[in-house]
Design a protein around this motif. Structure first.
Motif, PDB file in Angstrom:
ATOM      1  N   PHE A 240      18.527 -52.794  61.566  1.00  0.00           N
ATOM      2  CA  PHE A 240      19.965 -52.340  62.019  1.00  0.00           C
ATOM      3  C   PHE A 240      20.264 -50.945  62.036  1.00  0.00           C
ATOM      4  N   GLY A 241      19.594 -50.128  60.968  1.00  0.00           N
ATOM      5  CA  GLY A 241      19.869 -48.635  60.993  1.00  0.00           C
ATOM      6  C   GLY A 241      19.604 -48.137  62.627  1.00  0.00           C
ATOM      7  N   ARG A 242      18.575 -48.380  63.148  1.00  0.00           N
ATOM      8  CA  ARG A 242      18.346 -47.691  64.588  1.00  0.00           C
ATOM      9  C   ARG A 242      18.935 -48.518  65.702  1.00  0.00           C
TER      10      ARG A 242
ATOM     11  N   ASP B 281      11.109 -33.344  66.722  1.00  0.00           N
ATOM     12  CA  ASP B 281      12.003 -34.573  66.314  1.00  0.00           C
ATOM     13  C   ASP B 281      12.835 -34.325  65.149  1.00  0.00           C
ATOM     14  N   LYS B 282      12.921 -33.101  64.703  1.00  0.00           N
ATOM     15  CA  LYS B 282      13.678 -32.826  63.584  1.00  0.00           C
ATOM     16  C   LYS B 282      14.488 -31.415  63.436  1.00  0.00           C
ATOM     17  N   SER B 283      15.675 -31.389  63.063  1.00  0.00           N
ATOM     18  CA  SER B 283      16.492 -30.266  62.922  1.00  0.00           C
ATOM     19  C   SER B 283      17.396 -30.146  61.840  1.00  0.00           C
ATOM     20  N   TYR B 284      18.146 -29.001  61.416  1.00  0.00           N
ATOM     21  CA  TYR B 284      18.935 -29.116  60.494  1.00  0.00           C
ATOM     22  C   TYR B 284      20.228 -28.406  60.708  1.00  0.00           C
TER      23      TYR B 284
ATOM     24  N   PHE C 146      21.677 -37.257  68.233  1.00  0.00           N
ATOM     25  CA  PHE C 146      20.526 -36.998  69.139  1.00  0.00           C
ATOM     26  C   PHE C 146      20.148 -35.701  68.477  1.00  0.00           C
ATOM     27  N   GLU C 147      18.732 -35.521  68.700  1.00  0.00           N
ATOM     28  CA  GLU C 147      17.795 -34.379  68.079  1.00  0.00           C
ATOM     29  C   GLU C 147      18.185 -33.310  69.264  1.00  0.00           C
TER      30      GLU C 147
ATOM     31  N   TRP D   2      14.327 -40.689  65.887  1.00  0.00           N
ATOM     32  CA  TRP D   2      14.775 -39.297  65.834  1.00  0.00           C
ATOM     33  C   TRP D   2      16.275 -39.191  65.733  1.00  0.00           C
ATOM     34  N   ASN D   3      16.802 -38.847  64.744  1.00  0.00           N
ATOM     35  CA  ASN D   3      18.204 -38.935  64.328  1.00  0.00           C
ATOM     36  C   ASN D   3      18.597 -37.678  63.700  1.00  0.00           C
TER      37      ASN D   3
END
Length: 472
Positions: A49-51, A183-186, A122-123, A113-114
């Motif tokens: 569900f989450g994705r 695939d990752k950011s802050y 989106f990343e 990727w979220n």
């Protein structure tokens, strides 16, 4: 300017793309609605569900909604400026970049990727691609408007310009982040500042992706489809500037009862309530346009879509501001009421107006008549029934959830456990899926009707060419 000089290939491409992504997004929506009452339909890790929920939201918002808006805007701008697009090849590149981008964006969300920001999941690599895509679109549309041959600026162009400029500002400011890998950011902002910026973006993205562009369509196609002039151009301009002025201050109503400073919450609530006025300016303008001949509602299938759509917009713009009031927010926020509210707007106002616009455009550019008016009417009633059943079940669920969460025993303990509240939701969640199926059947009729109209137009063109060749 003769009709043959207009380039409709990009318009066709975006409309067909929007239909394609719409089918995928609707299937995903049905799937996640069933996952709510049958957990076995979750297929981890990619289709849980989450994705799937973020996939559903973004594919429908960007693939169907924005895709259709790109196509309709390319159609409207060349008609209203009385000149071809400034850069037709750039528009074709925009079409291809859009479809590749939606495909990559959908896959990355399923991969997890979220960046966990509502409507901005989106990343950073996808965000950069979206900004490039939007700049391409802005250059072509704004350049064409600047170089227009029609001196007067019809109201739809004002709404299009507002959409382009505001979305660019919102998207760039909210998506500023610090990459920590592909695939990752802050998020650049932290704590309450992050929440404030996020909902400044979140609420206004809804406004400038699903209100102003849809109003641009409404103001152009309602008079075209009814043969009746818009009731008041002056009222449309007043509504426009009032809406633009008020909308950007309203995002804080999503953060009532949070650590956000009280004065910012109050400012958000005040401007949210004010927003009813310009919204209903457009609603009244629409009603008064057909007021001289309401028989068009019975005889013209396009008018049904547009007037039902603007009615849902009117209801939405009363319901939305009222939800910002503190006492109402305390009952329904974080419950199913909110997605019920959102779906009334997206399934009622946005989808109905886009479908009616496509019904108008496709026969026009293929120089034919709609394949079946009966199918279009069946489409209308199915989406109307499906949408109403969908939203009403969620509103009931939301009020029930809010009331049960607030009830306490005399000693102050909660009256209902989490499981007791959860079990009460199941009948309504099952009804919601059923309503979604009715809505999707209506949309499948729409797609069939559009495809058959295109086929009919091509066949008629072939017949004309053969006849011309025979007489030559």
């Amino acid at each position: 300017m003769n009709d043959y000089r207009y380039d409709y290939e990009t318009v066709k491409g975006f409309i067909l793309s929007a239909i394609f992504w719409g089918v995928i997004g609707l299937v995903a929506g049905l799937w996640i609605s069933a996952q709510m009452w049958d957990a076995s339909l979750n297929i981890p890790p990619y289709f849980n569900f989450g994705r799937l929920r973020t996939f559903h939201t973004n594919v429908l918002a960007y693939g169907l909604g924005i895709g259709a808006e790109f196509g309709v805007f390319y159609y409207l701008v060349i008609r209203l400026t009385k000149r071809p697009l400034l850069f037709p090849k750039l528009a074709r590149f925009h079409l291809w970049l859009f479809n590749v981008g939606i495909a990559i964006a959908g896959v990355t969300l399923l991969l997890g990727w979220n960046q966990s920001l509502e409507y901005a999941e989106f990343e950073w690599p996808i965000d950069i691609a979206i900004v490039i895509l939007w700049v391409i679109f802005a250059i072509n549309i704004l350049g064409t408007i600047i170089k227009r041959k029609e001196e007067q600026m019809y109201i739809s162009l004002w709404y299009i310009i507002a959409t382009i400029i505001t979305v660019a500002i919102l998207y760039i400011v909210n998506n500023l982040s610090i990459p920590a890998g592909l695939d990752k950011s802050y998020h650049l902002y932290a704590g309450v500042n992050s929440a404030n910026v996020e909902w400044w973006y979140g609420h206004n993205a809804v406004g400038f992706l699903f209100t102003t562009p849809i109003l641009a369509m409404f103001y152009y196609f309602l008079p075209k489809s009814t043969g009746l002039p818009i009731y008041s151009h002056r009222l449309s301009i007043i509504s426009f500037w009032s809406l633009i002025f008020a909308y950007l201050w309203t995002g804080a109503h999503h953060l009532v009862y949070t650590p956000l400073p009280d004065w910012i919450q109050t400012l958000g609530i005040a401007f949210t309530l004010f927003l009813i006025a310009p919204s209903w300016g457009s609603v009244v303008n629409g009603y008064f346009t057909v007021e001289s001949d309401w028989s068009v509602m019975k005889n013209n299938y396009l008018t049904k879509f547009f007037i039902a759509g603007i009615t849902f917009y009117g209801l939405q713009t009363i319901q939305g501001p009222s939800q910002g009031i503190r006492v109402i927010s305390s009952l329904i926020h974080y419950t199913d009421w909110v997605p019920g509210h959102v779906h009334m707007g997206t399934m009622g106002w946005v989808t109905m107006t886009i479908c009616a616009s496509v019904y108008y455009i496709i026969p026009h550019i293929y120089k034919t008549e709609i394949y079946s008016i009966k199918l279009a009417n069946a489409h209308f009633w199915l989406v109307l029934i499906g949408q109403l059943a969908f939203s009403i079940t969620m509103w009931i669920t939301g009020v029930q959830q809010g009331a049960m969460w607030k009830m306490t025993n005399p000693d102050g303990t909660l009256k209902y456990t989490f499981m007791e509240g959860l079990l009460r939701n199941y009948p309504y969640w099952e009804l919601r899926t059923l309503a979604g199926i009715v809505f999707v059947i209506g949309m499948l009729l729409f797609i069939y009707n559009v495809m058959m109209t295109i086929k009919k137009g091509k066949a008629e063109l072939e017949t004309k060419l053969q006849a011309a060749s025979a007489t030559a």
